[in-house]
Write an enzyme that holds these catalytic residues in place. Structure first.
Site, PDB file in Angstrom:
ATOM      1  N   THR A 102       0.883  -1.168   0.000  1.00  6.42           N
ATOM      2  CA  THR A 102       0.000   0.000   0.000  1.00  6.42           C
ATOM      3  C   THR A 102       0.918   1.215   0.000  1.00  6.42           C
ATOM      4  OG1 THR A 102      -0.003   0.060   2.397  1.00  6.42           O
ATOM      5  CG2 THR A 102      -1.792  -1.158   1.376  1.00  6.42           C
ATOM      6  N   THR A 103       0.550   2.408  -0.309  1.00 13.65           N
ATOM      7  CA  THR A 103      -0.716   2.996  -0.704  1.00 13.65           C
ATOM      8  C   THR A 103      -0.539   3.629  -2.080  1.00 13.65           C
ATOM      9  OG1 THR A 103      -1.318   3.422   1.602  1.00 13.65           O
ATOM     10  CG2 THR A 103      -2.367   4.822  -0.043  1.00 13.65           C
TER      11      THR A 103
END
Length: 275
Positions: free
Chosen positions: A52-53
């Protein structure tokens, strides 16, 4: 998939005209090679690195996609310099969140799928066609997703027919949704999306959109332990790419470093980021 002993020739399936889809060909000839068709142990959850992100936003000329560099496995940092943004063809990008290994394999298959289509048909696939092909791949991974090996990409590209950049998001079942202005995925997406909402405006120039993306990832890292913030000591910066009428390309690391340095310096006296 191999020729019979002594023949020294490819099987007839390789020499017969068929679909322009590489994925469909593999599914017909050797379905066990596709990520979503592989048998897994009956264990309900498999521990694997997650990435992520990802942030994507439209600006005055195209779309910018940026991702942090951290991959986690439970409470452990599995990798500090993972690449999560990829160019899938001349006019499209994809950012990945979810199980890193499965996601990267899916992206590589998607790249081959687009290249295969172009070679067979002699033209680039339309942007919506690319988005739909990726949707089908995600849907084919549903079995693995039910065991915890989720893949949720964010797709962006430049639509040559419309002359504009476009962003597509997905859910675990392959549902596809077009995002009009900006979007974010991954564990830090709620914080990143909130930051982008405050900073984004129509007609941003490329340098302004880069600053917005870096600010959003900084805010995500501030509140989400799975998102990696700027690592000044190791000189690890977000991976940033953009796609517009000139094609897909990565923003030079030196340019990203300068923006990150400016953001960190601006927040030195006010770490919360309020203005």
């Amino acid at each position: 998939m191999t020729a019979s002993p002594g023949q020294g020739r490819l099987p007839a399936a390789y020499l017969t005209a068929g679909s322009s889809s590489f994925t469909e060909f593999v599914g017909a000839q050797a379905p066990e090679l596709l990520p979503g068709r592989r048998a897994l142990p009956s264990t309900p959850m498999v521990e694997a690195p997650h990435g992520t992100t990802i942030v994507a936003l439209r600006d005055g000329t195209g779309v910018l996609v940026a991702g942090d560099r951290r991959a986690t496995m439970g409470h452990v940092i599995a990798n500090r310099d993972m690449e999560k943004v990829f160019a899938t063809d001349e006019f499209s990008l994809v950012g990945i969140a979810g199980t890193a290994g499965v996601a990267i394999e899916m992206v590589k298959l998607f790249q081959v799928e687009l290249e295969h289509y172009e070679k067979i048909e002699g033209v680039l696939m339309s942007l919506e066609g690319k988005a739909n092909r990726l949707s089908a791949m995600i849907r084919g991974n549903l079995g693995l997703a039910m065991q915890g090996l989720t893949v949720v990409p964010l797709f962006a590209g430049y639509d040559l027919a419309r002359g504009t950049g476009r962003i597509f998001s997905y859910d675990l079942t392959g549902g596809m949704y077009e995002e009009r202005e900006h979007h974010s995925i991954g564990s830090g997406s709620h914080f990143a999306r909130g930051a982008v909402k405050k900073l984004w405006r129509p007609g941003l120039d490329p340098q302004e959109s880069l600053r917005v993306a870096v600010e959003a990832l900084y805010d995500a890292a501030d509140d989400d332990s799975a998102t990696g913030g700027p690592d000044v000591q190791r000189r690890l910066w977000p991976t940033v790419a953009r796609v517009d009428a000139e094609g897909a390309r990565f923003v030079p690391e030196a340019e990203v470093e300068q923006v990150v340095t400016d953001v960190v310096a601006a927040r030195a006296g006010n770490p919360g980021g309020a203005r």
